[in-house]
Design an enzyme around this catalytic site. Structure first.
Site, PDB file in Angstrom:
ATOM      1  N   GLY D 148       0.835  -1.195   0.000  1.00 19.18           N
ATOM      2  CA  GLY D 148       0.000   0.000   0.000  1.00 19.18           C
ATOM      3  C   GLY D 148       0.871   1.245   0.000  1.00 19.18           C
ATOM      4  O   GLY D 148       2.040   1.213   0.383  1.00 19.18           O
ATOM      5  N   CYS D 149       0.295   2.345  -0.438  1.00 18.47           N
ATOM      6  CA  CYS D 149       1.087   3.581  -0.552  1.00 18.47           C
ATOM      7  C   CYS D 149       1.520   4.084   0.826  1.00 18.47           C
ATOM      8  O   CYS D 149       2.681   4.466   1.019  1.00 18.47           O
ATOM      9  CB  CYS D 149       0.303   4.648  -1.315  1.00 18.47           C
ATOM     10  SG  CYS D 149      -1.380   4.927  -0.742  1.00 18.47           S
ATOM     11  N   PHE D 150       0.610   4.084   1.800  1.00 17.14           N
ATOM     12  CA  PHE D 150       1.002   4.523   3.143  1.00 17.14           C
ATOM     13  C   PHE D 150       2.048   3.575   3.753  1.00 17.14           C
ATOM     14  O   PHE D 150       3.066   4.041   4.286  1.00 17.14           O
ATOM     15  CB  PHE D 150      -0.219   4.617   4.067  1.00 17.14           C
ATOM     16  CG  PHE D 150      -1.117   5.783   3.811  1.00 17.14           C
ATOM     17  CD1 PHE D 150      -0.651   7.089   3.927  1.00 17.14           C
ATOM     18  CD2 PHE D 150      -2.448   5.598   3.468  1.00 17.14           C
ATOM     19  CE1 PHE D 150      -1.498   8.181   3.705  1.00 17.14           C
ATOM     20  CE2 PHE D 150      -3.303   6.680   3.249  1.00 17.14           C
ATOM     21  CZ  PHE D 150      -2.823   7.967   3.364  1.00 17.14           C
TER      22      PHE D 150
END
Lengths: 345, 345, 345, 345
Positions: D148-150
């Protein structure tokens, strides 16, 4: 005097701005708030910035709910105002109905039918008080057609030039608008990801529905038909219109005569500011205010006059114009509930 | 072939964009990076996005530092390029000098002197390859004048119409630009607080210095003098130009003829995209790319043609045009180091 | 009652916002507007959104100019308020002096000296009326220290939790601010080109000068020292603070007890809105308003309480808090001239 | 070596970014582009920035269409990847399947079921090459789960601290994201009018689905369970994540030891830049690039370490991480088709 008001379409951007202004209006009391798809919802979930109304519940938009108010603001998609207004009473009795939509702005049925494709519903007194003759038509009326946001900016920018014969009857307008002008419609091109960092035009080539309204206003001022080449562009900001308007100068037009025409036209208008020479309008300066900022120039090489106007599309361009017109219709001080001061920076 | 390059003015926006492109250019090697007020500083503190050069130190902009490269890019305030170019060698020997500034763009000394107030330094081959005849002048040259960002957008938008006789010789242009077009100058109106949420015009009335460059390019295409009424506006975005250009249609001009002229003009141009009918340009689509997106329309009521063009002011509008022209001058593939793809959303 | 006011530092963002509010305050009259580097300029050139004051001329900031008003707002760089206040009269006579700067916020001279590096000037009644005991100290005072914008948001967000013993004394705060919080200083990182499309932190690691003020307020509420790990970030917007505050929950803390504490603390506070469960604050909702929007949560996995608060840094965070405190000091209705409604969208 | 690739979900933001990178990848050839609701449309109408693919037509997302490529990127809503991957062949034969969605990121089925509410589909090699041991697992694999980006930003920001025992196992993360992280979903809060000029949190209190992925990565580094209090906020920008991460320092942790740990961890990582002391990350610097910019600090008062990381959520946070992992899996140079340079300003 207490004016009991209702707002139909209160969950949208225009309706919300009407409410914001009414909440600060010393004579207004806010009654029914209505909507359609959102009816039944807590108002605070829809318009969290309107704290005093947060615990209200949005009612259904019906004549029954709206009846019994002194003033009813309609902030609805076009085509819905005529039937509702009729149910609320005739233009001789019943409430003052103020339509923020397009239905009653155009005088020429042919224009309406060409641009909207439906039968013309009629023409109401036009809520742009700064136009010649507009205030007289608004006083005591029970029907007001609020101008479109672009026509508000463009008419105030160009009417003095046409009224004084300084411009040839072919105007060219490019106007940037903030995204709230498109409403809360869930369309891909209105997503933040698409809008931020981007400028794009739309409705190019004479097809934008505000075009005939500009033509109508400028032609009235010029005393002959004025064509308008109008290109709107979508700008990465929530609010504001910057209208860059130009036209070929008529023989004898100079920068001095141009400036003098605007000084004369607006010297007594509290909501129109002709900026000092050298200072140009910025939309941030009029954010949330009922002000219009204007500046004029004459380009001697192209022999054109250029007038740039900045307004807040939701305030002076919609809700502010509506409240200003309401004040006139009701015989109140014209500026009640309105500010000339923008929220900047 | 390895091309050894230097960038003067590497700490500014234009210079930084040249570097970004050179870093991805398969034949380029980056030598000296120079500046003035920032000389001696670690480059990474000035341009943190240019990671591969972060540990370099910015050198002083002098001919000694710049000499010994095959190509020298000048991204300097106007007025500084002539002397430096001369010190680097004559146009027959020495490096290819590519001036991203204004000094050598205008052919008419009177235009230069009127708009810049200093003696004319000369005229160099013009780095807008898509103009008729431009590539021939660029091949093998040791001097390139990179066009201004606005003239790039406006010329590509209007030249086909003028070349095909479809437009009367009075163009009206309103062009929104991102703030990077103003450079890194510390001026109050360029502060983020002022710019965000705001649109404003500047240089109104025919005084913007890019005006004579547009007149020059459009007049060349039309074979007669074309006047340009040009109004730039500052938009709340970092990059991008959206140029809305229009002119009265000549008799016989139709939407079909207009479209056909642009299809013909750009069918073989890899960096110019005439969008399909109904799709309008957005600056986000060309962000960081060397592409120009165009769309055309004819407004039958106003009888005007409207052409809207979107470019990235820093890429195709400056650094991309510079690299594209360099490639032509050096006999490389014209598209080396350049992308047609924008960084969107 | 007419209150004659003056604003020192009227050309800055804080001073401009004070003026915007005073212009809408039914009891206030605006006297002198002063500045330093801009003294002598037409006010409309500096703050074009403040139309009613456009034709004023900015005076020099001196005690002579400021004397003779009932209330003097100081919106000056820190370090300048003490001398000026003294010249205006003692705290027992002379005008009400309201310092929007930092000079008199901290009670502990050691904190002041550590973070500001100059001798402590003193401590004035603290202009955050919603804090326990604050109103009593403000009533009748002739000296008010307006809180910092971050401490306003963070104190209102965390004080109820500490006052009710729901949080361990180690708070972690990450707060995004709009760029107007940095003032009109001409610094490269505040340019629109740098700010738009970008988030970045600053003052990381406990060095931001608002930190001891937060520690002071939270420690007072907790009855023991509370440490605050504070990281401010600069967000691409002109106005607004979003403060995300958290702390380890004390044993027995539940989501219900947490919510109840905030309901109790703010049930009678007109300018603090605890949003309904499930709705989170957005800075746009409080833009230009004196409102604070709060929401709370308990994360059972991390066993932390999280409180997010949104304020407008210029309004409730500075000028609104100043006017609210003025109203209390003068015995006026606390909400005069202030709105709970934000200018959204 | 020519790698024939297909992209499922090519009309979304993640899929579009994969395509943008593949277009610049010297070994990649782009085959099928598929979508669901948009299948049959001209690709240029959906992703106008991806000029080279404009004339393609989006195909239906089916195994038949995707089969026959060497690499298949899945940029689909979670829950759709497992069935499709199985139809494309087993993990021992068939194409390399790279899932940009969440389905195969979590090792613990209980985590998956708790946060997603569906049965766990499995766990694939994790596409964050900079994590200890990650490259070995990626080499030669036919299955990759893109982080995921986070979690990409947060893991790279905190893993070195946990790996070196410098932080207590309770992390607090507040991360601002650009709106593209939410995809092209037509939701009211993602409209430009709502997003511009506003910051707001969402998924507060430990409920965001990226939380268990962060816990997993940090716990692996620490060798014991690390809790993460994670609050995401929506920022007014299209791209970028700024993750502000902190944790209580362990006894003996100093600023020097902290910095040394990060220098050691990332000295050979081309896509991770530990900025020089005093310089803090900005998301604009990594826009469109595969870079992560980090900076660290120790707050002696709060005794916490603070690490701030900036990534582009679509590039290093999704598509760049995917391409980097593909390169490793296929035995190509890890950086092919990727740039460390951001598109700034």
């Amino acid at each position: 005097m207490t004016v009991r008001t209702a707002v139909a379409g209160a969950s949208g951007y225009a309706g919300g701005e009407v409410l914001r202004l009414l909440a600060g209006h010393p004579e207004a009391e806010v009654g029914a708030l209505t909507g359609n798809s959102n009816a039944g919802q807590r108002f605070g979930a829809l318009q969290p910035h309107l704290v005093p109304f947060a615990d209200r519940v949005l009612e259904e938009t019906t004549a029954d709910v709206l009846r019994g108010h002194d003033v009813v603001f309609l902030a609805l998609p076009h085509g819905q105002s005529a039937a509702l207004a009729e149910q609320l009473g005739s233009a001789d009795e019943g409430p003052l109905v103020i339509d923020c939509g397009a239905d009653f702005r155009l005088a020429d049925p042919a224009d309406w039918e060409r641009f909207y494709g439906t039968p013309h519903a009629g023409t109401w007194p036009y809520g742009l008080p700064e136009l010649p003759g507009a205030r007289a038509a608004l006083r005591g009326t029970r029907r007001i057609a609020v101008p479109g946001c672009f026509p508000t900016a463009v008419s105030l920018a160009l009417v003095p030039a046409y009224a004084d014969g300084l411009a040839e009857p072919e105007a060219v307008v490019v106007a940037a608008t903030g995204t709230s002008g498109a409403g809360k419609a869930l369309k891909p091109h209105l997503l933040g990801s698409e809008v931020m960092g981007s400028m794009s035009p739309y409705g190019v080539g004479g097809v934008h529905r505000h075009t005939p309204e500009m033509v109508q206003n400028l032609s009235a001022a010029a005393g002959r038909r004025v064509s308008v080449s109008f290109t709107p562009t979508l700008a990465p900001m929530s609010r504001g219109i910057l209208a860059t308007c130009s036209a070929k100068a008529t023989p004898g037009t100079t920068a001095e005569r141009l400036r003098a025409a605007y000084e004369k036209a607006y010297q007594d208008e509290p909501f129109v500011t002709l900026l000092p020479e050298g200072q140009w309008p910025a939309t941030a300066s009029v954010q949330g205010s009922n002000s219009v900022h204007l500046q004029v120039a004459h380009d001697p090489d192209a022999d054109r006059i250029i007038v740039v106007g900045a307004v807040d599309n939701l305030t002076k361009g919609t809700a502010g114009g509506a409240v200003q017109s309401m004040n006139i219709a009701l015989g109140l001080d014209e500026g009640l509930g309105l500010s000339t001061i923008g929220v900047a920076p």
